[in-house]
Motif scaffolding. Structure first.
Motif, short mmCIF file in Angstrom:
data_model
loop_
_atom_site.label_atom_id
_atom_site.label_comp_id
_atom_site.label_asym_id
_atom_site.label_seq_id
_atom_site.Cartn_x
_atom_site.Cartn_y
_atom_site.Cartn_z
N ASP A 247 -3.72 4.21 3.87
CA ASP A 247 -3.45 2.80 3.59
C ASP A 247 -4.72 2.09 3.11
O ASP A 247 -4.68 1.28 2.17
N VAL B 9 0.82 -1.22 0.00
CA VAL B 9 0.00 0.00 0.00
C VAL B 9 0.85 1.26 0.00
O VAL B 9 0.33 2.36 -0.25
N LEU C 21 -5.30 0.40 -0.45
CA LEU C 21 -5.66 -1.02 -0.53
C LEU C 21 -6.86 -1.22 -1.44
O LEU C 21 -6.88 -2.15 -2.27
#
Length: 304
Positions: free
Chosen positions: A96, A25, A100
């Motif tokens: 993150d 990520v 993702l």
């Protein structure tokens, strides 16, 4: 067995085997993801502080049995994800999660977050308004530590986790079962994912104390109420307790500010209500996915 997308009653006997993978990520930072494949709209499930993806196992399996794809993530520093020295804060956790979703190619997932994870998904929905199709806040998303503590030092002094003596993982399992007799096995085993078992059989908390402190201090600086006006998707609030509980005013504040918001109280439930009541939580999340598919009601025309 083919199961139509949507609510199909109790589905605890239906199983969909999760797939574990690691996804990059940020440069050199990989997160562990548990994926329950299914053909329907996706859910991204985000745990709370010092928790882990496996606490969502009961909910995710039931969502997949209903036909919804489910993804549960270990945030950085947690579970089986990487543990970099930097980025242990709410804003980075949100970035993150957004990264993702992009790396996995998910099409407008419903974002569900518990406790601190609720604050994280609020941040995602506000900063990336085109990303989610709906937002589920499970006993979190309205956490304002600065309402209760004058400084982040005070917040850390009050909320720092106690230093625990070394105990065997088997003893932790036995205590969890004794303390939570009404929890399904998925909730017990999922909570054990907060620990790693050392070669001598003792348990160590996966989230290091310095990272825990960094995240908690970031929570003191994080103000979800400032983000609510930027959120434009249906929102479901699932608080533990009842409308008379301490902090209910912040829940009412969030419900009034968030679009198409519904509140469903879990009277008598634990903070980890997704571990305790996976059938009910999965059914409520399925309702949210259905709501997100409906067009937003139009405003009534002003009289001329």
């Amino acid at each position: 067995m083919s199961v139509p997308v949507g609510r199909v009653g109790r589905v605890s006997e239906m199983t969909v085997t999760p797939v574990d993978e690691r996804v990059e990520v940020a440069p050199g930072v990989f997160l562990h993801v548990r994926r329950w494949p299914a053909p329907g709209p996706p859910f991204m499930l985000v745990h709370g502080l010092a928790s882990n993806a496996r606490v969502w196992d009961g909910v995710a399996g039931r969502l997949a049995a209903r036909g919804f794809a489910a993804y549960a993530v270990d945030l950085r520093g947690h579970g089986e994800s990487d543990r970099p020295g930097e980025g242990n804060d709410t804003g980075t956790a949100a970035a993150d999660v957004a990264a993702l979703v992009d790396r996995l190619g998910l099409d407008h997932p419903v974002l569900a977050g518990q406790s601190w994870g609720g604050n994280v998904v609020v941040e995602v929905a506000a900063r990336w308004p085109g990303l989610p199709r709906g937002l589920a806040l499970i006993d979190g998303g309205w956490l304002h530590l600065s309402d209760s503590f004058a400084t982040e030092d005070e917040a850390w002094a009050a909320l720092a986790p106690p230093r625990q003596p070394m105990v065997r993982l088997a003893d932790v399992r036995a205590k969890l079962r004794r303390w939570n007799p009404d929890w399904p096995e998925s909730g017990i085993e999922g909570t054990l994912g907060n620990f790693e078992e050392l070669p001598d059989g003792t348990a160590r908390v996966r989230l290091a104390r310095d990272r825990h402190e960094s995240i908690l201090r970031s929570m003191w600086r994080h103000h979800p109420r400032e983000l609510y006006p930027a959120i434009n998707v249906p929102t479901l609030l699932l608080p533990a307790g009842h409308p008379g509980r301490r902090g209910a005013g912040r829940i009412a504040e969030a419900a009034a500010a968030l679009p198409r918001a519904q509140v469903r109280w879990y009277d008598g439930a634990a903070h980890d209500l997704h571990a305790q009541h996976p059938d009910r939580v999965a059914a409520d999340l399925a309702d949210l996915a259905d709501l997100a598919e409906r067009p937003e009601p139009s405003e009534p025309a002003e009289p001329t």
